[in-house]
Design a protein around this motif. Sequence first.
Motif, mmCIF file in Angstrom:
data_model
loop_
_atom_site.group_PDB
_atom_site.id
_atom_site.type_symbol
_atom_site.label_atom_id
_atom_site.label_comp_id
_atom_site.label_asym_id
_atom_site.label_seq_id
_atom_site.Cartn_x
_atom_site.Cartn_y
_atom_site.Cartn_z
ATOM 1 N N ILE A 209 -22.599 -24.341 1.400
ATOM 2 C CA ILE A 209 -23.850 -23.946 0.754
ATOM 3 C C ILE A 209 -23.821 -24.258 -0.740
ATOM 4 N N LEU A 210 -22.697 -23.986 -1.394
ATOM 5 C CA LEU A 210 -22.606 -24.268 -2.826
ATOM 6 C C LEU A 210 -22.685 -25.768 -3.103
ATOM 7 N N GLY A 211 -22.282 -26.577 -2.134
ATOM 8 C CA GLY A 211 -22.358 -28.023 -2.306
ATOM 9 C C GLY A 211 -23.777 -28.557 -2.320
ATOM 10 N N PHE A 217 -22.646 -22.806 -10.405
ATOM 11 C CA PHE A 217 -21.912 -21.640 -9.927
ATOM 12 C C PHE A 217 -20.518 -21.607 -10.532
ATOM 13 N N LEU A 218 -20.006 -20.406 -10.654
ATOM 14 C CA LEU A 218 -18.608 -20.148 -10.996
ATOM 15 C C LEU A 218 -18.082 -19.181 -9.956
ATOM 16 N N LEU A 219 -16.943 -19.527 -9.354
ATOM 17 C CA LEU A 219 -16.341 -18.707 -8.311
ATOM 18 C C LEU A 219 -14.904 -18.408 -8.703
ATOM 19 N N ALA A 233 -14.239 -30.486 -3.297
ATOM 20 C CA ALA A 233 -15.326 -31.263 -3.903
ATOM 21 C C ALA A 233 -15.692 -30.766 -5.294
ATOM 22 N N PHE A 234 -15.121 -29.627 -5.722
ATOM 23 C CA PHE A 234 -15.528 -29.010 -6.979
ATOM 24 C C PHE A 234 -14.404 -29.050 -8.009
ATOM 25 N N ARG A 235 -14.706 -28.555 -9.185
ATOM 26 C CA ARG A 235 -13.732 -28.513 -10.274
ATOM 27 C C ARG A 235 -12.870 -27.256 -10.155
ATOM 28 N N PHE A 236 -11.575 -27.403 -10.431
ATOM 29 C CA PHE A 236 -10.631 -26.281 -10.415
ATOM 30 C C PHE A 236 -10.124 -26.026 -11.829
ATOM 31 N N GLU A 237 -10.005 -24.757 -12.149
ATOM 32 C CA GLU A 237 -9.316 -24.354 -13.372
ATOM 33 C C GLU A 237 -8.300 -23.291 -12.981
ATOM 34 N N GLU A 238 -7.030 -23.559 -13.235
ATOM 35 C CA GLU A 238 -5.974 -22.631 -12.857
ATOM 36 C C GLU A 238 -5.851 -21.527 -13.906
ATOM 37 N N ILE A 258 -13.457 -21.879 -9.806
ATOM 38 C CA ILE A 258 -14.034 -23.063 -9.165
ATOM 39 C C ILE A 258 -15.478 -23.181 -9.601
ATOM 40 N N SER A 259 -15.915 -24.386 -9.947
ATOM 41 C CA SER A 259 -17.290 -24.566 -10.432
ATOM 42 C C SER A 259 -17.802 -25.946 -10.063
ATOM 43 N N ASN A 260 -19.120 -26.130 -10.174
ATOM 44 C CA ASN A 260 -19.750 -27.434 -9.937
ATOM 45 C C ASN A 260 -20.223 -28.062 -11.242
ATOM 46 N N TYR A 261 -19.621 -27.649 -12.340
ATOM 47 C CA TYR A 261 -19.941 -28.205 -13.660
ATOM 48 C C TYR A 261 -18.669 -28.185 -14.497
#
Length: 268
Positions: A209-211, A217-219, A233-238, A258-261
């Motif tokens: 759905i987020l795709g 979004f930020l998760l 498919a999204f960006r990761f920040e550890e 996790i985010s799409n931006y």
Amino acid sequence: MEKVRPAAPVAPWLGGKKALHGKIIERIEAVDHKTYAEPFVGMGGVFLRRGWKPQLEVANDFNGEVTNLFRILQQHYPQLMDVMRFQISSRREFERLRQVDPSTLTDLQRAARFLYLQRQAFGGQVRGVFGVAADRPPRFSLSRLEPILEAAHERLENVVFENLDWADLIRRYDGPETLFYLDPPYWGGEDDYGKGLFDRSQFEKIATILGGIKGKFLLSINDRPEIRELFSAFRFEEVSLKYTVASGRATDAAELFISNYEPRLSLL
């Protein structure tokens, strides 16, 4: 965006983001948006602590007790204080209220019951035990709680409360200027908030759905190989942090944003 006075969560909550809320809010406030929505708001560990509000704020939780408490706090704060005025910290009262069917109560009584149980339960887990310590004051004290509730009452002004499934909430409020912050149950803790409310298959549905959303979004979630695969498919920040367990020892934990931006730490 309007500058507002942040508030603290009114009660403990499992996964309440006590250690992470600062970093999360820093990233939220760096995103230009007109609608802000949380599909899993819980006790508002992030929602209430934000210092800026857009044109529309939406707090959603599938737990009807959460939604009822926030609605009563927003619209009937003086009456809620009257209901709780003579409540005491008592193991017997805790066990009595835990056995009460909330559907038999008025909305005011339901909100007071839920708040009392969340404040008194160890770790904010009502299914757990009465929380008490030999060297600390009681967890429920109206004199200490009143300013917290008053601040939350002010912060919740004009907030829209929903009691929807998370997927329905996203579909209803998605748009090019919407920002969603998602704090679902962690991988491995799907039943922590109640049996059958959330299962492991929901993670794949969230990613799907987020795709397809128009907004951002930020998760936040625990860092697991399965999560990395599902959300690849999204960006990761550890994010690394330490949790203090009951014994007083600190344990290392790895989490993901996790985010799409592309995350920024400032709109400037």
